[in-house]
Design a protein around this motif. Structure first.
Motif, PDB file in Angstrom:
ATOM      1  N   UNK A  69       0.832  -1.204   0.000  1.00  0.00           N
ATOM      2  CA  UNK A  69       0.000   0.000   0.000  1.00  0.00           C
ATOM      3  C   UNK A  69       0.867   1.256   0.000  1.00  0.00           C
ATOM      4  N   UNK A  70       1.905   1.270   0.819  1.00  0.00           N
ATOM      5  CA  UNK A  70       2.798   2.428   0.881  1.00  0.00           C
ATOM      6  C   UNK A  70       3.515   2.644  -0.441  1.00  0.00           C
ATOM      7  N   UNK A  71       3.965   1.561  -1.057  1.00  0.00           N
ATOM      8  CA  UNK A  71       4.631   1.676  -2.358  1.00  0.00           C
ATOM      9  C   UNK A  71       3.679   2.234  -3.412  1.00  0.00           C
ATOM     10  N   UNK A  72       2.431   1.773  -3.362  1.00  0.00           N
ATOM     11  CA  UNK A  72       1.430   2.247  -4.330  1.00  0.00           C
ATOM     12  C   UNK A  72       1.212   3.751  -4.181  1.00  0.00           C
ATOM     13  N   UNK A  73       1.008   4.207  -2.953  1.00  0.00           N
ATOM     14  CA  UNK A  73       0.754   5.630  -2.729  1.00  0.00           C
ATOM     15  C   UNK A  73       1.974   6.450  -3.134  1.00  0.00           C
ATOM     16  N   UNK A  91      10.674   9.463   0.296  1.00  0.00           N
ATOM     17  CA  UNK A  91       9.234   9.637   0.488  1.00  0.00           C
ATOM     18  C   UNK A  91       8.750   8.968   1.782  1.00  0.00           C
ATOM     19  N   UNK A  92       9.674   8.567   2.658  1.00  0.00           N
ATOM     20  CA  UNK A  92       9.271   7.823   3.847  1.00  0.00           C
ATOM     21  C   UNK A  92       9.755   8.482   5.135  1.00  0.00           C
ATOM     22  N   UNK A 299       8.171  -5.176  18.356  1.00  0.00           N
ATOM     23  CA  UNK A 299       8.484  -3.873  17.788  1.00  0.00           C
ATOM     24  C   UNK A 299       8.088  -3.899  16.323  1.00  0.00           C
ATOM     25  N   UNK A 300       7.495  -2.820  15.860  1.00  0.00           N
ATOM     26  CA  UNK A 300       7.017  -2.724  14.480  1.00  0.00           C
ATOM     27  C   UNK A 300       7.683  -1.535  13.810  1.00  0.00           C
ATOM     28  N   UNK A 301       8.255  -1.779  12.644  1.00  0.00           N
ATOM     29  CA  UNK A 301       8.883  -0.698  11.872  1.00  0.00           C
ATOM     30  C   UNK A 301       7.812  -0.007  11.041  1.00  0.00           C
ATOM     31  N   UNK A 302       7.119   0.953  11.651  1.00  0.00           N
ATOM     32  CA  UNK A 302       6.085   1.693  10.939  1.00  0.00           C
ATOM     33  C   UNK A 302       6.684   2.698   9.979  1.00  0.00           C
ATOM     34  N   UNK A 303       5.900   3.087   8.980  1.00  0.00           N
ATOM     35  CA  UNK A 303       6.346   4.081   8.005  1.00  0.00           C
ATOM     36  C   UNK A 303       5.192   4.977   7.587  1.00  0.00           C
ATOM     37  N   UNK A 304       5.468   6.281   7.517  1.00  0.00           N
ATOM     38  CA  UNK A 304       4.586   7.238   6.866  1.00  0.00           C
ATOM     39  C   UNK A 304       5.126   7.527   5.478  1.00  0.00           C
ATOM     40  N   UNK A 305       4.231   7.781   4.530  1.00  0.00           N
ATOM     41  CA  UNK A 305       4.611   8.213   3.175  1.00  0.00           C
ATOM     42  C   UNK A 305       4.384   9.722   3.116  1.00  0.00           C
ATOM     43  N   UNK A 306       5.413  10.476   2.697  1.00  0.00           N
ATOM     44  CA  UNK A 306       5.335  11.946   2.737  1.00  0.00           C
ATOM     45  C   UNK A 306       5.836  12.528   1.419  1.00  0.00           C
ATOM     46  N   UNK A 381       0.423  13.165   3.297  1.00  0.00           N
ATOM     47  CA  UNK A 381       0.994  12.149   4.169  1.00  0.00           C
ATOM     48  C   UNK A 381       0.031  10.970   4.265  1.00  0.00           C
ATOM     49  N   UNK A 382       0.524   9.792   3.891  1.00  0.00           N
ATOM     50  CA  UNK A 382      -0.199   8.554   4.160  1.00  0.00           C
ATOM     51  C   UNK A 382       0.340   7.992   5.459  1.00  0.00           C
ATOM     52  N   UNK A 383      -0.458   8.035   6.527  1.00  0.00           N
ATOM     53  CA  UNK A 383       0.077   7.716   7.850  1.00  0.00           C
ATOM     54  C   UNK A 383      -0.207   6.275   8.249  1.00  0.00           C
ATOM     55  N   UNK A 384       0.655   5.764   9.094  1.00  0.00           N
ATOM     56  CA  UNK A 384       0.532   4.417   9.628  1.00  0.00           C
ATOM     57  C   UNK A 384      -0.100   4.454  11.014  1.00  0.00           C
TER      58      UNK A 384
END
Length: 560
Positions: A69-73, A91-92, A299-306, A381-384
């Motif tokens: 999903x993040x790659x798509x956005x 972009x992350x 632990x989770x490696x979250x990412x926002x797309x910016x 921003x696509x947020x997690x």
């Protein structure tokens, strides 16, 4: 249980943008009018179809599906010419997340009165909240009832008046006084642990009023047992926690009544006073011992797309309008036989929130199609981690990749509800800042009315990513569809509540629902036009004079 929406023939318009109708243009600039009319309902549908596909496995943070999903956005925004605005010219933005869970077998809650101890049953009579700050916490203290647990002197209400709760456990009912304005009611319904800690309490007990079926532990237990997530600062310390609270529990209705067994005021009378919006506080003449053992689960490696569309004004381009929509959903969970596919266990999140992401992508396309970029810069921003507690947006708003003091406004979309024609909207936040003017201009142009919150008991204003920006003193707007449907036999509020009761957070929230993509297109136009007007204005948005949220959180000037 599923539902269908029957639309009048005149509303079954083609999916092309040219089929949409408009009111008088008012003071919307010509170039913005022209671009707004090119909105593509079919593009919203296509983006939602991809993001809600089974292949993305519910887009849970840290999974392959979320990465897709993040790659798509990112690729969609990059193709529009938006520039990277994340960390290190990418972009992350990395969002470090951690999950904690209660170790039930070694955790307990005991009621004590004059030497008589009563051990309650975990999962049936109480649920403990994980304690990220204390792996092994043990608190034993007298209990004081504090009504709703709300201290709001500016609204003429304070449950903590003339009561000392230092070193004690406070018990309170979920919710907030119904006499409060909708958004203030939402805020105070969600800020109770913070208020208890500020008054010196060492623990909290919460319970639902008998009239409130939404928060009972019978329905909350399965999700509560999955634990809680928080984001970590650079030192690895969890944020939005209250270390002085050594224990926190939710009680069943029967357990709440037990806690009142020795009180001078009965449970029934206390509930009656709460329902009449009367502040109250008194000792319950009982002590509670809460022992909570908390484990770090993962632990989770979250990412926002910016991404950013740089502004065109040599000075104002250094100020930013930020659009957010959460990318994540619940992943793969318990199978549900009522879904489109029997036994489906993929929580696709088509409406929640592939819809908001898709609308923001089309909004970004409109901005990119302008003959000249707006004066201020526009950030998408696509947020997690929204489903984990607004974590990705809170992390971005607290640690933005652009200067925080230069973020002048936020626009959020999350489940805008387009299952019927869009005839009216509820613009949460519009009454708190100067953005109300832009909202009214855009609504008039698109041809929708502005309505009050039809479901204040749902505390919507606190439940999505815009509030992360409000908390940082940034004016924000969060638009939802209103209740008008154009069909006297179809009640939009009932449709909304039925959807929440039967489809929300289930595998049934897939792309096969009866979405009205022309209504979704109007949401794009509203998002675009309000942001465009704010980006073009000579002055940055301001909180209204003496506004509740502007006073509590505002860091910018207010309207004089």
């Amino acid at each position: 249980m599923r539902f269908s929406v029957s639309l009048p023939l005149t509303l079954l318009l083609s999916l092309g943008g040219a089929a949409l109708s408009f009111a008088q243009p008012g003071t919307i600039p010509t170039e913005a009018q022209a671009v707004a009319k090119t909105v593509r309902p079919e593009a919203i549908r296509a983006a939602m179809r991809f993001l809600a596909d089974d292949a993305l496995e519910g887009r849970k943070p840290g999974t392959r599906g979320f990465a897709l999903a993040a790659n798509y956005v990112q690729t969609q925004l990059e193709a529009l010419g938006l520039q990277p605005a994340g960390e290190n010219n990418t972009y992350r933005q990395a969002v470090p997340l951690r999950r904690w869970q209660v170790r039930e077998k070694t955790s307990s809650l005991t009621l004590s009165n004059k030497g008589n101890n009563q051990l309650l049953t975990y999962g049936k009579q109480f649920i403990l909240n994980p304690n990220p700050d204390h792996a092994d916490s043990d608190v034993n203290a007298p209990v004081v009832f504090v009504g709703y647990g709300v201290s709001a002197p500016e609204l003429g209400y304070d449950d903590y008046t003339n009561i000392d709760v230092k070193g004690k456990i406070v018990a309170y009912a979920n919710g907030a006084p119904t006499a409060f304005p909708s958004n203030q009611r939402a805020y105070y319904s969600s800020a109770k642990a913070e208020m208890a800690a500020a008054h010196g309490a060492v623990g909290v007990l919460s319970f639902s009023l008998p009239t409130d079926l939404r928060n009972r532990i019978e329905t909350a237990a399965p999700r509560a047992r999955q634990g809680i997530y928080r984001w970590l600062d650079k030192r690895g310390k969890p944020q939005r926690t209250f270390p002085s609270l050594k224990g926190s529990a939710s009680l069943s209705d029967s357990a709440a009544r037990l806690v009142f067994a020795n009180a001078g005021t009965s449970f029934t009378d206390a509930v009656a006073a709460a329902l009449k919006n009367r502040p109250q506080a008194f000792p319950l003449n009982i002590s509670v011992r809460m022992r909570t053992q908390t484990d770090v689960v993962e632990d989770v490696a979250g990412q926002n797309v910016v991404a950013v569309l740089p502004g065109s004004d040599p000075i104002l381009k250094n100020e930013y309008i930020v659009y957010v929509a959460h990318l994540d959903h619940l992943g793969i969970g318990r199978p549900v036989n009522g879904a489109s596919t029997p036994g489906d266990s993929i929580y696709n999140g088509a409406h929640d929130n592939a819809s908001g992401v898709a609308i923001n992508l089309e909004t970004a396309r409109l901005f990119a199609a302008l003959p000249k970029a707006p004066r201020r810069s526009i950030v998408f921003v696509g947020v997690t981690g929204e489903e984990m507690g607004l974590l990705g947006s809170d992390y971005f708003a607290s640690n933005p990749t652009v200067p925080k003091e230069k973020i002048v406004a936020n626009f959020c979309l999350d489940m805008p509800f387009f299952f019927h024609p869009l005839l009216d909207i509820v613009p949460y936040g519009a009454e708190h800042s100067s953005l109300g003017r832009e909202t009214k201009l855009a609504a008039d142009f698109v041809g929708v009315q502005i309505s009050p919150d039809p479901i204040p008991e749902q505390t919507v204003f606190m439940r999505s990513d815009h509030f992360s920006f409000v908390r940082q003193g940034i004016p924000a707007i969060y638009i939802k569809s209103g209740s008008q449907t154009g069909n006297p036999k179809l009640d939009g509020t009932k449709l909304n509540l039925d959807w929440r009761a039967t489809i929300y957070h289930s595998p049934q929230d897939d792309i096969n629902q009866p979405f009205d993509f022309n209504a979704a297109a109007k949401h794009v136009q509203l998002q675009f036009l309000i942001g465009y007007l704010a980006a073009q204005a000579d002055s940055r948005p301001t909180w209204n004079k003496a506004d509740f949220f502007g006073t509590k959180f505002g860091q910018t000037s207010v309207i004089k």
